[in-house]
Design an enzyme around this catalytic site. Structure first.
Site, mmCIF file in Angstrom:
data_model
loop_
_atom_site.group_PDB
_atom_site.id
_atom_site.type_symbol
_atom_site.label_atom_id
_atom_site.label_comp_id
_atom_site.label_asym_id
_atom_site.label_seq_id
_atom_site.Cartn_x
_atom_site.Cartn_y
_atom_site.Cartn_z
ATOM 1 N N GLU A 1 -13.373 -24.186 15.455
ATOM 2 C CA GLU A 1 -13.625 -22.851 16.019
ATOM 3 C C GLU A 1 -14.031 -22.988 17.485
ATOM 4 O O GLU A 1 -14.925 -23.770 17.815
ATOM 5 C CB GLU A 1 -14.732 -22.138 15.236
ATOM 6 C CG GLU A 1 -15.152 -20.804 15.784
ATOM 7 C CD GLU A 1 -14.004 -19.825 15.907
ATOM 8 O OE1 GLU A 1 -13.833 -19.244 16.997
ATOM 9 O OE2 GLU A 1 -13.265 -19.646 14.907
ATOM 10 N N ASP B 1 -5.327 -14.584 15.362
ATOM 11 C CA ASP B 1 -5.063 -13.501 16.301
ATOM 12 C C ASP B 1 -3.548 -13.296 16.400
ATOM 13 O O ASP B 1 -2.809 -14.230 16.694
ATOM 14 C CB ASP B 1 -5.630 -13.862 17.673
ATOM 15 C CG ASP B 1 -5.675 -12.682 18.634
ATOM 16 O OD1 ASP B 1 -4.757 -11.843 18.580
ATOM 17 O OD2 ASP B 1 -6.619 -12.599 19.433
ATOM 18 N N THR C 1 -11.391 -15.276 3.083
ATOM 19 C CA THR C 1 -12.164 -15.334 4.318
ATOM 20 C C THR C 1 -12.920 -14.015 4.469
ATOM 21 O O THR C 1 -12.685 -13.057 3.730
ATOM 22 C CB THR C 1 -11.244 -15.523 5.542
ATOM 23 O OG1 THR C 1 -10.550 -14.300 5.794
ATOM 24 C CG2 THR C 1 -10.224 -16.639 5.303
#
Length: 213
Positions: A69, A118, A191
């Site tokens: 991340e 994204d 998630t």
């Protein structure tokens, strides 16, 4: 996505180097040394707050996991999960996915997870999509032969684009679901985004693809 700045995040990361590896380049080609056991390594690119990767590590102790991340203010939430769970088969990296080749060598990774990435819907941003051909090459360069990508999203446009990208790259489609939560698929670990989107009634798309060499 607007992220709230947390100026203390870096200090917390520095204080927990046993969980978030501060010098991942030192493990390139020898990631087994970072874990208690020599086991296949799976990575999640864009691990977010860490729910998926933490639950995967709990459910599969025979696999080593790394959650990647780039945002410090997000990865510290995943860090809290890992500190609480104390999982010997999970580590975190606070790095950018475009630099994976700096931290992993060929044959280091067996599987890549891409969850709710994204979508970068504008055409001029195509190269930023994690299923763009350059990223597919990047994953191939760090994976074992016939390594796999497991991909989930609620964005139909990104899913259709990704299927085309996978096909053009020559990846073998092993699994496809156009409505995951109604498919009967067993063992799905959600998630944070997946739970939120599915509660809104959004369809969840999922596929598994495999490199051919």
């Amino acid at each position: 996505m607007r992220l709230r700045n947390k100026p203390w995040a870096q200090e917390k990361i520095d204080q927990n180097s046993q969980y978030i590896i501060s010098t991942p380049e030192n493990y390139k080609g020898r990631w087994n040394e970072a874990f208690e056991k020599v086991q296949p390594l799976h990575i999640e690119v864009g691990t977010g707050k860490g729910r998926f990767i933490t639950e995967m590590a709990k459910a599969n102790p025979e696999i080593n996991y790394i959650g990647i991340e780039v945002y410090k203010s997000v990865i510290i939430v995943a860090l809290d999960r890992l500190i609480e769970a104390k999982l010997p088969n999970l580590k975190l990296l606070n790095v950018n996915a475009v630099d994976l080749h700096k931290y992993f060598a060929k044959n280091d990774v067996s599987r890549v997870y891409l969850n709710f990435s994204d979508p970068w819907p504008k055409t001029r941003h195509e190269k930023r999509r994690l299923t763009y051909k350059d990223f597919l090459k990047l994953y191939e360069d760090i994976m074992v032969d016939r390594g796999e990508i497991h991909f989930k999203t609620d964005n139909q446009g990104l899913f259709e684009y990704s299927l085309m990208s996978f096909s053009e790259y020559g990846l073998l489609l092993k699994y496809l679901s156009l409505d995951l939560h109604k498919s009967g698929f067993e063992g799905n670990i959600m998630t944070e985004y997946e739970e939120k989107f599915s509660e809104r009634g959004n369809r969840i798309y999922r596929c598994e693809v495999q490199y051919q060499k």
